[in-house]
Design a protein around this motif. Structure first.
Motif, PDB file in Angstrom:
ATOM      1  N   TRP A   1       0.866  -1.185   0.000  1.00 56.77           N
ATOM      2  CA  TRP A   1       0.000   0.000   0.000  1.00 56.77           C
ATOM      3  C   TRP A   1       0.897   1.228   0.000  1.00 56.77           C
ATOM      4  O   TRP A   1       1.677   1.443   0.914  1.00 56.77           O
ATOM      5  CB  TRP A   1      -0.899  -0.022   1.227  1.00 56.77           C
ATOM      6  CG  TRP A   1      -1.818   1.154   1.372  1.00 56.77           C
ATOM      7  CD1 TRP A   1      -1.615   2.249   2.168  1.00 56.77           C
ATOM      8  CD2 TRP A   1      -3.063   1.366   0.706  1.00 56.77           C
ATOM      9  NE1 TRP A   1      -2.667   3.124   2.047  1.00 56.77           N
ATOM     10  CE2 TRP A   1      -3.568   2.605   1.162  1.00 56.77           C
ATOM     11  CE3 TRP A   1      -3.802   0.630  -0.212  1.00 56.77           C
ATOM     12  CZ2 TRP A   1      -4.771   3.121   0.724  1.00 56.77           C
ATOM     13  CZ3 TRP A   1      -5.006   1.149  -0.645  1.00 56.77           C
ATOM     14  CH2 TRP A   1      -5.483   2.370  -0.196  1.00 56.77           C
ATOM     15  N   THR A   2       0.822   2.044  -1.049  1.00 58.36           N
ATOM     16  CA  THR A   2       1.756   3.150  -1.230  1.00 58.36           C
ATOM     17  C   THR A   2       1.289   4.412  -0.512  1.00 58.36           C
ATOM     18  O   THR A   2       0.121   4.547  -0.141  1.00 58.36           O
ATOM     19  CB  THR A   2       1.931   3.458  -2.724  1.00 58.36           C
ATOM     20  OG1 THR A   2       0.675   3.925  -3.257  1.00 58.36           O
ATOM     21  CG2 THR A   2       2.371   2.210  -3.482  1.00 58.36           C
ATOM     22  N   ASN A   3       2.219   5.342  -0.336  1.00 62.82           N
ATOM     23  CA  ASN A   3       1.888   6.626   0.282  1.00 62.82           C
ATOM     24  C   ASN A   3       0.912   7.428  -0.582  1.00 62.82           C
ATOM     25  O   ASN A   3       0.066   8.158  -0.065  1.00 62.82           O
ATOM     26  CB  ASN A   3       3.166   7.443   0.511  1.00 62.82           C
ATOM     27  CG  ASN A   3       4.058   6.827   1.571  1.00 62.82           C
ATOM     28  OD1 ASN A   3       3.582   6.139   2.470  1.00 62.82           O
ATOM     29  ND2 ASN A   3       5.361   7.064   1.463  1.00 62.82           N
ATOM     30  N   GLU A   4       1.040   7.313  -1.918  1.00 67.40           N
ATOM     31  CA  GLU A   4       0.119   8.014  -2.818  1.00 67.40           C
ATOM     32  C   GLU A   4      -1.301   7.497  -2.643  1.00 67.40           C
ATOM     33  O   GLU A   4      -2.270   8.280  -2.624  1.00 67.40           O
ATOM     34  CB  GLU A   4       0.563   7.839  -4.273  1.00 67.40           C
ATOM     35  CG  GLU A   4       1.857   8.560  -4.631  1.00 67.40           C
ATOM     36  CD  GLU A   4       3.095   7.813  -4.146  1.00 67.40           C
ATOM     37  OE1 GLU A   4       2.936   6.658  -3.675  1.00 67.40           O
ATOM     38  OE2 GLU A   4       4.191   8.384  -4.229  1.00 67.40           O
ATOM     39  N   GLU A   5      -1.443   6.192  -2.494  1.00 69.86           N
ATOM     40  CA  GLU A   5      -2.765   5.614  -2.273  1.00 69.86           C
ATOM     41  C   GLU A   5      -3.345   6.063  -0.940  1.00 69.86           C
ATOM     42  O   GLU A   5      -4.549   6.303  -0.816  1.00 69.86           O
ATOM     43  CB  GLU A   5      -2.683   4.088  -2.337  1.00 69.86           C
ATOM     44  CG  GLU A   5      -2.443   3.545  -3.728  1.00 69.86           C
ATOM     45  CD  GLU A   5      -2.219   2.046  -3.730  1.00 69.86           C
ATOM     46  OE1 GLU A   5      -2.832   1.347  -4.556  1.00 69.86           O
ATOM     47  OE2 GLU A   5      -1.430   1.565  -2.888  1.00 69.86           O
ATOM     48  N   GLU A   6      -2.482   6.203   0.077  1.00 72.69           N
ATOM     49  CA  GLU A   6      -2.939   6.670   1.391  1.00 72.69           C
ATOM     50  C   GLU A   6      -3.452   8.105   1.309  1.00 72.69           C
ATOM     51  O   GLU A   6      -4.483   8.451   1.911  1.00 72.69           O
ATOM     52  CB  GLU A   6      -1.792   6.571   2.396  1.00 72.69           C
ATOM     53  CG  GLU A   6      -2.171   6.954   3.823  1.00 72.69           C
ATOM     54  CD  GLU A   6      -3.151   5.983   4.464  1.00 72.69           C
ATOM     55  OE1 GLU A   6      -3.857   6.406   5.407  1.00 72.69           O
ATOM     56  OE2 GLU A   6      -3.224   4.816   4.026  1.00 72.69           O
ATOM     57  N   GLU A   7      -2.758   8.954   0.552  1.00 75.46           N
ATOM     58  CA  GLU A   7      -3.194  10.341   0.396  1.00 75.46           C
ATOM     59  C   GLU A   7      -4.522  10.424  -0.343  1.00 75.46           C
ATOM     60  O   GLU A   7      -5.396  11.223   0.014  1.00 75.46           O
ATOM     61  CB  GLU A   7      -2.117  11.145  -0.342  1.00 75.46           C
ATOM     62  CG  GLU A   7      -0.853  11.391   0.471  1.00 75.46           C
ATOM     63  CD  GLU A   7      -1.130  12.152   1.756  1.00 75.46           C
ATOM     64  OE1 GLU A   7      -1.935  13.108   1.711  1.00 75.46           O
ATOM     65  OE2 GLU A   7      -0.558  11.790   2.794  1.00 75.46           O
TER      66      GLU A   7
END
Length: 645
Positions: free
Chosen positions: A615-621
């Motif tokens: 799970w990437t940081n971009e997906e978290e944002e």
């Protein structure tokens, strides 16, 4: 003489005014006494005048509605002009002094719905009310209006938010709730505009309120905001205020003894325990250690009871879970001013597993192969020797889900305080996470996402939670919104002549919120807005009074413009069909919630250590942005035809 002539002229004018008023209400020819005529005019004025400076106005008590109906029937029987008396219709208005278009909370609309639908006995017993900011209100000071003092029925509506003026609430006998979940804010704005246009063209009163359905990062749907409520506050003095003040560590130990798990509770929670004869109740007790009455290091001093806090990090091995980090804290002093304990780290060390590691669970444990190789490390046997020398059987051992820590340490200890059990949910079989308890009770952030756990930090959090509970009493704990599901109360109203309720929506929604536990509600599965069962929504709310349900609750979903058009047609038909006199309608709009639920499930899957993808940081944002969008929606209250203000 001049004064006498003026008084006579004034009486003549007054007589003319009274005759005109009689003509306005079409009383000529009616066989009504003078007293009945006066009462009729008084009720009619109350019925038609909206007092926006009050929470409720018009007909607030059921007796007013009954009396008005009787007088209206009597007038209709003798009235040949064809001018029928006006009906009592509900209206929703902004209260005077409250800025129109202000943002409201989902809990406010829940309070409105409960005030209309729940039995009066329940409302008066709970005594819950909220103002525009969700603060508790007493229902009025010493000065009360004439109408408030004369209408005891107003007591049931004291829970209404202060931004609302509800006119003729006692005329409402049934209510419809329609949740509409759309894909984005553009579709939500489009649907809102079309609904308002339809309601306005029909001449009905409409109140459009921007609404925050939930706060924080824990996404919730409209159903969660409207259907779940905290239990009522007790009027008696809370137990935490009756607890005696602690002055030293010994006082704290005495209080914490009452939180220690019994033997039956230890067995039920899968703790490693010994039987009555001292024999171990585990499959293979080889290599296990038991706490002694008087440890080796404390034999030369007076027996005393200490407080310890334990937390362990683990790894997966060929033989199952194994100890990889051991942290033990000791409470050394009690600060009476701050009401906290001061602790010291007795031991915090890495532990080398006895078997080959198959998964270091680094995302949770923070342990890597390099760390264990570099050391320094202890063995499980060395940890057990340390425990036997330090911790006595009567010492209080504090932890969160402590049975897991004791299992990997291979340690029998009989005196345990488990914060997962102490703060467990009373009505449902689940335990709160240490992270959740720490955040809401200690106002402290631990176990941050995408960061490994710190066993010292977790042990301290568990210790502080247990100490706070011992000091403040049973009232110190989480206040969960889901602790009281109001659907059962809504579906079992013994105070009403009509007890039928109907729910229409997706099967998963029905099973989660409506049919579990089993109740008397009629549930119709409708997984799409194009499903033919959506017609039942209009049918139920437009049927005759004897067959009309008290409450109809529906949930529909629209993911594109075509489905939004379908929802628009359903709502238009509903608005044009339902009664203008006895039915209130709440249309609740929310966007992005379906997308957020799907993304949260995907995140849980990708954050599993065994998953190859991440799970990437971009997906978290992007997820955070979607949660923010789903937080804000619209609530539209539809009443009857407008009257003079």
């Amino acid at each position: 003489n001049s004064r006498t002539r003026m008084e006579s002229k004034e009486r003549s004018k007054q007589g003319v005014r009274e005759m005109k008023e009689d003509e306005d209400v079409a009383l000529p020819g009616a066989k009504m006494s003078k007293k009945e005529k006066g009462r009729y005019k008084k009720l009619r004025k109350r019925l038609e005048t909206v007092l926006t400076h009050q929470k409720v106005s018009g007909f607030v008590d059921d007796d007013d509605c009954k009396e008005w109906t009787a007088l209206s029937l009597q007038l209709n029987a003798a009235n040949s002009t064809g001018n029928n008396p006006p009906a009592a219709v509900p209206q929703f208005r902004w209260r005077k002094g409250s800025p129109e278009g202000r943002r409201t909370e989902g809990s406010h609309h829940r309070d409105i719905l409960f005030s209309l639908m729940l039995p009066e006995s329940v409302l008066l017993q709970d005594g819950q009310s909220s103002d525009g900011n969700g603060a508790s209100q007493s229902g009025g000071g010493k000065k009360r209006s004439r109408q408030d003092s004369s209408n005891d029925g107003a007591l049931r509506y004291k829970g209404l938010p202060t931004w609302l003026c509800l006119h003729n609430p006692s005329s409402i006998s049934s209510c419809g709730v329609v949740e509409v979940h759309v894909a984005n804010t553009q579709l939500m704005s489009l649907l809102k505009r079309k609904i308002v246009e339809e309601v306005s063209s029909s001449g009905r009163s409409v109140l459009v309120t921007p609404t925050r359905w939930f706060s924080g990062n824990q996404a919730k749907g409209v159903t969660d905001a409207l259907l779940f409520a905290s239990p009522p506050k007790s009027n008696s003095k809370s137990k935490e205020k009756q607890t005696t003040k602690k002055t030293n560590l010994e006082d704290l130990v005495i209080e914490m003894k009452s939180m220690v798990l019994s033997r039956d509770e230890l067995v039920k929670a899968n703790y490693p325990v010994t039987n009555v004869d001292g024999e171990e109740m585990v499959k293979d007790a080889t290599g296990w250690v038991s706490s002694q009455e008087q440890p080796e290091s404390r034999k030369s001093v007076e027996p005393s009871c200490k407080i310890w806090a334990l937390d362990c990090e683990m790894v997966e091995t060929t033989e199952g879970r194994a100890l990889a980090r051991f942290t033990l804290l000791e409470a050394i002093r009690y600060d009476t001013e701050r009401e906290v304990v001061e602790e010291q780290v007795v031991l915090d060390t890495l532990v080398k597993p006895d078997h080959r590691v198959t998964d270091y669970l680094t995302i949770y444990s923070g342990v890597t192969a390099a760390l264990l190789e570099q050391g320094p490390c202890m063995t499980v046997h060395q940890i057990q020797n340390f425990i036997a020398a330090k911790v006595g059987a009567n010492d209080i051992l504090v932890g969160h889900s402590l049975e897991n820590d004791l299992q990997v340490c291979r340690w029998f200890h009989p005196t345990c305080v488990d914060t997962a059990i102490v703060f467990s949910h009373k009505n449902r079989s689940f335990k709160y996470s240490l992270r959740h308890l720490s955040r809401i009770l200690l106002k402290r952030s631990i176990q941050e996402p995408n960061k490994p756990h710190c066993s010292e930090e977790d042990a301290k959090a568990a210790l502080d939670l247990a100490v706070s509970r011992a000091i403040k009493g049973p009232g110190f704990g989480p206040k969960d919104m889901r602790s009281s599901n109001q659907w059962l109360a809504l579906s079992q109203n013994d105070d009403s002549d009509n007890n039928s309720v109907v729910a229409v929506g997706p099967n998963a929604w029905l099973q989660r919120y409506i049919t579990n536990p089993p109740n008397a509600a009629h549930a119709l599965s409708c997984d799409s807005c194009t499903d033919t069962n959506t017609r039942a929504l209009t049918s139920f709310l437009s049927c005759s009074n004897k067959r009309k349900p008290r409450l109809v609750w529906a949930q529909v979903h629209a993911s594109n413009e075509k489905e939004v058009d379908t929802c628009e047609n359903i709502l238009k038909q509903l608005i044009s069909t339902i009664s203008t006199t006895d039915t209130a309608l709440l249309i609740a709009l929310q966007c992005q919630y379906d997308h957020v639920v799907g993304e949260l499930k995907r995140r849980r899957t990708l954050q599993d250590p065994k998953t190859t993808m991440s799970w990437t940081n971009e997906e978290e944002e992007r997820l955070k942005s979607s949660i923010d969008e789903s937080q804000l929606g619209v609530a539209i209250w539809v009443g009857g035809k407008k009257t003079v203000q």
